[in-house]
Scaffold this motif. Structure first.
Motif, mmCIF file in Angstrom:
data_model
loop_
_atom_site.group_PDB
_atom_site.id
_atom_site.type_symbol
_atom_site.label_atom_id
_atom_site.label_comp_id
_atom_site.label_asym_id
_atom_site.label_seq_id
_atom_site.Cartn_x
_atom_site.Cartn_y
_atom_site.Cartn_z
ATOM 1 N N ASP A 3 -66.412 -5.668 18.457
ATOM 2 C CA ASP A 3 -67.174 -5.748 17.209
ATOM 3 C C ASP A 3 -68.458 -6.558 17.393
ATOM 4 O O ASP A 3 -69.520 -6.190 16.879
ATOM 5 N N ALA A 4 -68.372 -7.668 18.131
ATOM 6 C CA ALA A 4 -69.554 -8.504 18.369
ATOM 7 C C ALA A 4 -70.596 -7.751 19.188
ATOM 8 O O ALA A 4 -71.803 -7.862 18.918
ATOM 9 N N GLU B 221 -76.507 -3.076 17.383
ATOM 10 C CA GLU B 221 -77.131 -2.607 16.140
ATOM 11 C C GLU B 221 -78.293 -3.493 15.711
ATOM 12 O O GLU B 221 -79.260 -3.017 15.122
ATOM 13 N N SER B 222 -78.224 -4.784 16.024
ATOM 14 C CA SER B 222 -79.315 -5.681 15.646
ATOM 15 C C SER B 222 -80.560 -5.435 16.477
ATOM 16 O O SER B 222 -81.655 -5.820 16.100
#
Length: 196
Positions: A186-187, A193-194
Protein backbone atom coordinates in the motif's frame (compact mmCIF):
# COMPACT_ATOMS: atom_id res chain seq x y z
CA UNK A 1 -7.48 -32.09 4.88
CA UNK A 2 -8.86 -35.10 6.72
CA UNK A 3 -8.86 -33.53 10.19
CA UNK A 4 -11.70 -31.50 11.78
CA UNK A 5 -12.16 -27.99 10.42
CA UNK A 6 -11.87 -26.30 13.82
CA UNK A 7 -9.34 -23.49 14.33
CA UNK A 8 -7.59 -25.52 16.99
CA UNK A 9 -7.95 -28.37 19.39
CA UNK A 10 -6.31 -29.59 22.56
CA UNK A 11 -5.06 -33.08 23.28
CA UNK A 12 -5.15 -33.82 27.00
CA UNK A 13 -3.07 -36.56 28.64
CA UNK A 14 -4.48 -40.07 28.52
CA UNK A 15 -5.39 -41.11 32.12
CA UNK A 16 -4.06 -44.62 31.41
CA UNK A 17 -0.79 -43.25 30.01
CA UNK A 18 -0.38 -39.70 31.38
CA UNK A 19 2.93 -38.97 29.63
CA UNK A 20 1.70 -40.07 26.18
CA UNK A 21 1.95 -36.46 24.96
CA UNK A 22 5.54 -36.12 26.19
CA UNK A 23 7.15 -37.35 23.00
CA UNK A 24 8.54 -40.54 21.52
CA UNK A 25 10.92 -41.24 24.42
CA UNK A 26 9.43 -41.70 27.85
CA UNK A 27 10.98 -40.35 31.01
CA UNK A 28 9.76 -40.61 34.62
CA UNK A 29 10.85 -36.99 35.14
CA UNK A 30 8.24 -35.60 32.72
CA UNK A 31 4.96 -34.20 33.97
CA UNK A 32 1.75 -34.89 32.05
CA UNK A 33 1.19 -32.04 29.58
CA UNK A 34 -1.46 -31.14 27.07
CA UNK A 35 -0.75 -30.35 23.44
CA UNK A 36 -2.48 -27.48 21.67
CA UNK A 37 -2.81 -27.86 17.91
CA UNK A 38 -3.59 -25.00 15.51
CA UNK A 39 -5.25 -25.88 12.20
CA UNK A 40 -3.24 -23.82 9.72
CA UNK A 41 -5.62 -24.89 6.93
CA UNK A 42 -8.40 -22.94 8.64
CA UNK A 43 -6.19 -19.87 9.25
CA UNK A 44 -3.98 -19.70 6.16
CA UNK A 45 -5.11 -22.29 3.62
CA UNK A 46 -1.94 -24.33 4.17
CA UNK A 47 -2.82 -28.00 4.87
CA UNK A 48 -0.77 -28.27 8.06
CA UNK A 49 -1.16 -28.58 11.81
CA UNK A 50 1.04 -26.58 14.18
CA UNK A 51 1.62 -28.27 17.53
CA UNK A 52 2.40 -26.30 20.67
CA UNK A 53 4.25 -28.23 23.34
CA UNK A 54 5.82 -26.38 26.24
CA UNK A 55 7.93 -26.72 29.33
CA UNK A 56 10.12 -29.71 30.03
CA UNK A 57 8.25 -31.68 27.37
CA UNK A 58 9.46 -29.27 24.68
CA UNK A 59 13.02 -29.67 25.94
CA UNK A 60 12.57 -33.45 25.86
CA UNK A 61 11.21 -33.36 22.29
CA UNK A 62 14.20 -31.36 21.06
CA UNK A 63 16.37 -34.37 21.89
CA UNK A 64 14.37 -36.62 19.52
CA UNK A 65 15.01 -36.97 15.79
CA UNK A 66 12.54 -35.61 13.24
CA UNK A 67 11.66 -39.19 12.27
CA UNK A 68 10.93 -40.14 15.89
CA UNK A 69 8.75 -37.06 16.32
CA UNK A 70 6.93 -37.78 13.03
CA UNK A 71 6.13 -41.35 14.14
CA UNK A 72 5.04 -40.15 17.59
CA UNK A 73 2.83 -37.41 16.06
CA UNK A 74 1.21 -40.00 13.77
CA UNK A 75 0.41 -42.17 16.83
CA UNK A 76 -1.07 -39.18 18.67
CA UNK A 77 -3.16 -38.20 15.63
CA UNK A 78 -4.48 -41.76 15.43
CA UNK A 79 -5.24 -41.85 19.16
CA UNK A 80 -6.95 -38.46 19.38
CA UNK A 81 -8.36 -37.80 15.91
CA UNK A 82 -8.71 -41.34 14.59
CA UNK A 83 -12.34 -41.60 15.75
CA UNK A 84 -13.22 -38.50 13.67
CA UNK A 85 -11.53 -39.90 10.56
CA UNK A 86 -14.26 -41.55 8.49
CA UNK A 87 -12.39 -44.46 6.98
CA UNK A 88 -11.69 -48.09 7.61
CA UNK A 89 -7.98 -47.27 7.81
CA UNK A 90 -6.00 -45.06 10.15
CA UNK A 91 -5.51 -41.33 9.47
CA UNK A 92 -2.60 -40.75 7.09
CA UNK A 93 0.84 -40.21 8.57
CA UNK A 94 2.36 -36.74 8.22
CA UNK A 95 4.10 -36.25 4.87
CA UNK A 96 6.55 -33.82 6.44
CA UNK A 97 7.37 -32.71 9.97
CA UNK A 98 9.23 -29.48 10.75
CA UNK A 99 10.59 -29.30 14.28
CA UNK A 100 11.72 -25.85 15.38
CA UNK A 101 13.87 -26.87 18.33
CA UNK A 102 13.17 -23.37 19.59
CA UNK A 103 14.91 -23.71 22.95
CA UNK A 104 18.16 -24.81 21.30
CA UNK A 105 18.08 -21.99 18.73
CA UNK A 106 21.14 -19.79 19.26
CA UNK A 107 19.27 -16.54 18.60
CA UNK A 108 15.90 -17.09 20.27
CA UNK A 109 16.84 -19.54 23.03
CA UNK A 110 13.17 -20.42 23.37
CA UNK A 111 11.89 -16.87 23.82
CA UNK A 112 8.47 -15.59 22.80
CA UNK A 113 6.14 -12.71 23.65
CA UNK A 114 4.74 -12.84 27.16
CA UNK A 115 2.52 -10.40 29.02
CA UNK A 116 3.04 -10.43 32.79
CA UNK A 117 0.16 -10.06 35.17
CA UNK A 118 -0.15 -6.52 36.49
CA UNK A 119 1.30 -5.88 39.92
CA UNK A 120 4.12 -8.41 40.10
CA UNK A 121 6.97 -7.01 42.12
CA UNK A 122 10.22 -8.33 43.54
CA UNK A 123 8.59 -8.29 46.96
CA UNK A 124 5.56 -10.29 45.85
CA UNK A 125 7.60 -13.05 44.19
CA UNK A 126 10.33 -13.01 46.80
CA UNK A 127 13.25 -12.81 44.39
CA UNK A 128 15.16 -10.15 42.55
CA UNK A 129 14.25 -10.31 38.88
CA UNK A 130 14.74 -7.75 36.07
CA UNK A 131 11.20 -8.30 34.77
CA UNK A 132 9.66 -7.20 38.08
CA UNK A 133 10.45 -3.54 37.42
CA UNK A 134 8.55 -3.68 34.11
CA UNK A 135 5.60 -5.76 35.23
CA UNK A 136 4.12 -3.27 37.67
CA UNK A 137 2.19 -1.91 34.67
CA UNK A 138 1.20 -5.36 33.42
CA UNK A 139 0.92 -6.15 29.77
CA UNK A 140 -1.68 -6.49 27.07
CA UNK A 141 -2.04 -7.70 23.49
CA UNK A 142 -2.52 -3.99 22.72
CA UNK A 143 1.24 -3.69 23.29
CA UNK A 144 1.58 -5.76 20.10
CA UNK A 145 -0.29 -3.07 18.18
CA UNK A 146 2.16 -0.46 19.43
CA UNK A 147 5.15 -2.63 18.51
CA UNK A 148 3.73 -3.03 14.98
CA UNK A 149 3.37 0.72 14.40
CA UNK A 150 5.46 1.69 11.33
CA UNK A 151 7.94 4.54 11.53
CA UNK A 152 7.69 7.29 8.91
CA UNK A 153 5.90 4.86 6.57
CA UNK A 154 9.36 3.46 5.80
CA UNK A 155 10.15 1.01 8.63
CA UNK A 156 7.72 -1.85 9.12
CA UNK A 157 7.79 -4.40 11.92
CA UNK A 158 6.68 -8.01 11.80
CA UNK A 159 7.07 -10.88 14.24
CA UNK A 160 4.91 -12.81 16.67
CA UNK A 161 5.40 -10.01 19.20
CA UNK A 162 3.46 -7.64 16.88
CA UNK A 163 0.41 -9.86 16.38
CA UNK A 164 -2.27 -9.11 19.03
CA UNK A 165 -4.48 -12.09 18.21
CA UNK A 166 -1.74 -14.70 17.75
CA UNK A 167 1.30 -13.55 19.76
CA UNK A 168 3.80 -16.13 21.04
CA UNK A 169 3.25 -18.38 18.03
CA UNK A 170 4.79 -19.34 14.72
CA UNK A 171 1.58 -18.69 12.84
CA UNK A 172 1.45 -15.24 14.49
CA UNK A 173 4.89 -14.49 13.05
CA UNK A 174 3.70 -15.65 9.63
CA UNK A 175 0.46 -13.66 9.77
CA UNK A 176 2.34 -10.53 10.87
CA UNK A 177 4.64 -10.91 7.87
CA UNK A 178 1.63 -11.08 5.55
CA UNK A 179 0.12 -8.04 7.30
CA UNK A 180 3.30 -5.98 6.92
CA UNK A 181 3.76 -7.04 3.28
CA UNK A 182 0.30 -5.62 2.54
CA UNK A 183 1.19 -2.37 4.35
CA UNK A 184 4.41 -2.09 2.34
CA UNK A 185 2.51 -2.73 -0.90
CA UNK A 186 0.00 0.00 0.00
CA UNK A 187 2.83 2.42 0.85
CA UNK A 188 4.57 1.71 -2.48
CA UNK A 189 1.33 2.21 -4.43
CA UNK A 190 0.71 5.50 -2.61
CA UNK A 191 4.27 6.62 -3.34
CA UNK A 192 3.92 5.75 -7.01
CA UNK A 193 0.58 7.56 -7.26
CA UNK A 194 2.06 10.67 -5.64
CA UNK A 195 4.66 10.81 -8.41
CA UNK A 196 2.05 10.86 -11.19
Amino acid sequence: PWWPNDVGFTFVPDPENPTNLSGPKTSPKLKPRSAFIINLWKLTGVPALSWFIGGDTADHLEESSDEEISNWAARMMKQYLGPTYNSASDPPAPTKVIVTRWRGDLHSQGSYAYFPVQGISEESIGVSHPAASFSSLGGSPLDCVELARPLWDRFFFAGEHTEPDHFASVHGAYLSGVREAMKIEDALVALEESRI
